[in-house]
Design an enzyme around this catalytic site. Structure first.
Site, PDB file in Angstrom:
ATOM      1  N   ASN A   7      43.992  36.637  46.849  1.00  0.00           N
ATOM      2  CA  ASN A   7      43.750  37.791  45.987  1.00  0.00           C
ATOM      3  C   ASN A   7      45.007  38.659  45.977  1.00  0.00           C
ATOM      4  OD1 ASN A   7      42.963  40.201  44.827  1.00  0.00           O
ATOM      5  ND2 ASN A   7      41.083  40.425  46.042  1.00  0.00           N
ATOM      6  N   ARG A  91      41.952  34.929  42.648  1.00  0.00           N
ATOM      7  CA  ARG A  91      41.487  36.028  41.812  1.00  0.00           C
ATOM      8  C   ARG A  91      42.503  36.159  40.687  1.00  0.00           C
ATOM      9  NH1 ARG A  91      42.937  42.154  42.509  1.00  0.00           N
ATOM     10  NH2 ARG A  91      41.730  43.021  40.794  1.00  0.00           N
ATOM     11  N   HIS A 180      38.283  44.337  37.642  1.00  0.00           N
ATOM     12  CA  HIS A 180      37.566  44.442  38.919  1.00  0.00           C
ATOM     13  C   HIS A 180      36.138  43.926  38.790  1.00  0.00           C
ATOM     14  CE1 HIS A 180      40.347  48.103  39.879  1.00  0.00           C
ATOM     15  NE2 HIS A 180      40.824  47.017  40.461  1.00  0.00           N
ATOM     16  N   ARG A 241      49.761  54.160  38.141  1.00  0.00           N
ATOM     17  CA  ARG A 241      49.375  54.141  36.726  1.00  0.00           C
ATOM     18  C   ARG A 241      48.756  55.479  36.310  1.00  0.00           C
ATOM     19  NH1 ARG A 241      45.869  48.796  37.220  1.00  0.00           N
ATOM     20  NH2 ARG A 241      46.700  48.711  39.339  1.00  0.00           N
ATOM     21  N   GLU A 383      35.165  40.242  47.216  1.00  0.00           N
ATOM     22  CA  GLU A 383      35.546  39.405  46.071  1.00  0.00           C
ATOM     23  C   GLU A 383      35.844  37.994  46.550  1.00  0.00           C
ATOM     24  OE1 GLU A 383      38.174  42.168  43.233  1.00  0.00           O
ATOM     25  OE2 GLU A 383      38.437  42.601  45.336  1.00  0.00           O
TER      26      GLU A 383
END
Ligand code: ADP
Length: 396
Positions: A7, A91, A180, A241, A383
């Site tokens: 990931n 991922r 996500h 961001r 995840e």
């Protein structure tokens, strides 16, 4: 059958090696601060001492080299040779409209991922570095891509369409995709279990707050809105961001002499808590600076908390109510102060936090008081397990 899950986040790399005969974790680890000062990789295997590698990691490939060596190390390793890895699950962030489910990675998929890179400039390139490095280090081992965009395919058109001329959607598929997804899905299912309710009866808001951050409204188990958009630049303020800004700022700054490429870099890599605080893109650094009285660091955090709570408010409106709010990912799972700062302004939902529960870390639990009308939960995301399950089912 051992599945290695990779990931690659924007500044981190998480991995797990799972024995899928019983979903047992053989080893796991986390590399953080990739590309910035203070890179560190922590490798853990049950029953063995935790190992820390503190050495510069310029890219995700450096981290992969360290972890592969750790897996087969005679002392802290868990397998004799890399040939004991049967499959790798990656991922993968942006699948555009090409991928609405997980896929076996082949040259065509890699080409599509490269095409989608312009939509996720911080992530798809990191994912691709991970895929290429694994191809080199584990030749011939099948690999699967599990997309972050898949869970959000249930968004209604009123949520995913931008009010631009319809032609822009038809010609370029410009729409909200959301990210996500694997995490929002995992934590919403875990929340239903924790609340001892059927997911079909619940309205949940999942706050995935890490270096990248997004909120998702999940009604009866299906995503109905989410804060990221066509790209993972939209929504909340993040590590580097800017999240949502007035779109007219772009032509305004172009008028001042900035190029579009400069603005793109500014919004993706130089903004957010890094840009506002001037301290770091890492929340811990910025929390530390704010605690020492740095006003811009505090402002960066205030903007972040404000955006999370106003997005929660919007999603209460989107679902006509909410039963549970979930905090997950790096900051969501670990920052007591951020959860408190966000929930301080959610009293209108009948929320009161249990201070003691809120100060704990690392386990799935309800952190609101029993009287709280809306439940608040911390759920460590997993995840990796979801990716390993998808990988196994595709390579079998
Ligand atoms: P990503 O995968 O997008 O890189 P993560 O989910 O790993 O992000 O989250 C990383 C962020 O979580 C970092 O900014 C880090 O500072 C923050 N974080 C981790 N632990 C803590 C903590 N104890 N307190 C505050 N922030 C934390």
């Amino acid at each position: 059958m051992n599945v290695l899950v990779i990931n690659c986040g924007s500044s981190s790399l998480k991995y797990q090696l799972l024995d899928m005969t019983n979903e047992e974790i053989l080893a796991k680890g986390l590399a953080e601060r990739i590309g910035i000062e203070g890179s560190i990789l922590i490798h853990e295997a049950p029953g063995k001492e935790k190992v820390k590698f503190e050495q510069p990691m310029k890219s995700h490939k450096d981290a992969l080299n360290i972890l592969m060596a750790a897996l087969v190390d005679p002392n802290h390793g868990v397998i004799k040779s890399l040939s004991e890895i049967s499959a790798v699950g990656h991922r993968t962030v942006h699948g555009g409209e090409t991928f609405s489910a997980s896929v076996i990675i082949d040259d065509a998929v890699i080409a599509s991922l490269e095409e989608c890179s312009e939509l996720a400039p911080l992530h798809n390139p990191a994912n691709l570095i991970g895929i290429h490095a694994c191809q080199e280090l584990l030749p011939g081992v099948p690999m699967v891509g599990v997309f972050d965009t898949a869970f959000h395919q249930t968004l209604p058109a009123e949520a995913y369409m931008y009010p631009l001329p319809y032609k822009i959607y038809e010609d370029y598929k410009v729409r909200k995709y959301g990210f996500h997804g694997t995490s929002h899905k995992f934590v919403s299912l875990a929340a239903a279990e924790l609340m001892d309710e059927k997911i079909e009866n619940l309205k949940l808001i999942s706050c995935h707050l890490g270096n990248g951050a997004s909120v998702c409204a999940i009604r009866h188990g299906k995503a109905i809105d989410t804060s990221m958009g066509l790209t993972p630049l939209a929504g909340l303020e993040m590590g580097t961001r800017c999240g949502d800004i007035d779109p007219a700022i772009i032509p305004f700054l172009v008028g001042k002499g900035y190029t579009v490429a400069e603005l793109d870099k500014m919004m993706n890599k130089e903004s957010g808590i890094l840009g506002v605080s001037g301290v770091s893109s890492d929340f811990r650094d910025v929390e530390g600076a704010a605690n020492e009285g740095n006003k811009r660091a505090q402002l960066a955090l205030d903007i972040f908390h404000y955006r999370v709570r106003t997005t929660i408010g919007a999603y209460v409106a989107a679902m006509d109510g909410v039963d549970g709010i979930i905090f997950t990912a790096g900051l969501g799972e670990n920052s007591t102060t951020s959860r408190q700062a966000i929930c301080n302004h959610l009293k209108y939902l009948g929320i009161t936090l249990d201070q003691e529960a809120n100060s704990k870390r690392g386990e799935a639990m309800i952190i609101s008081t029993p009287e709280s009308l809306t439940k608040v939960m911390v759920i460590p995301t997993n995840e990796e397990l979801m990716i390993a399950r998808d990988t196994l089912s595709l390579v079998k």
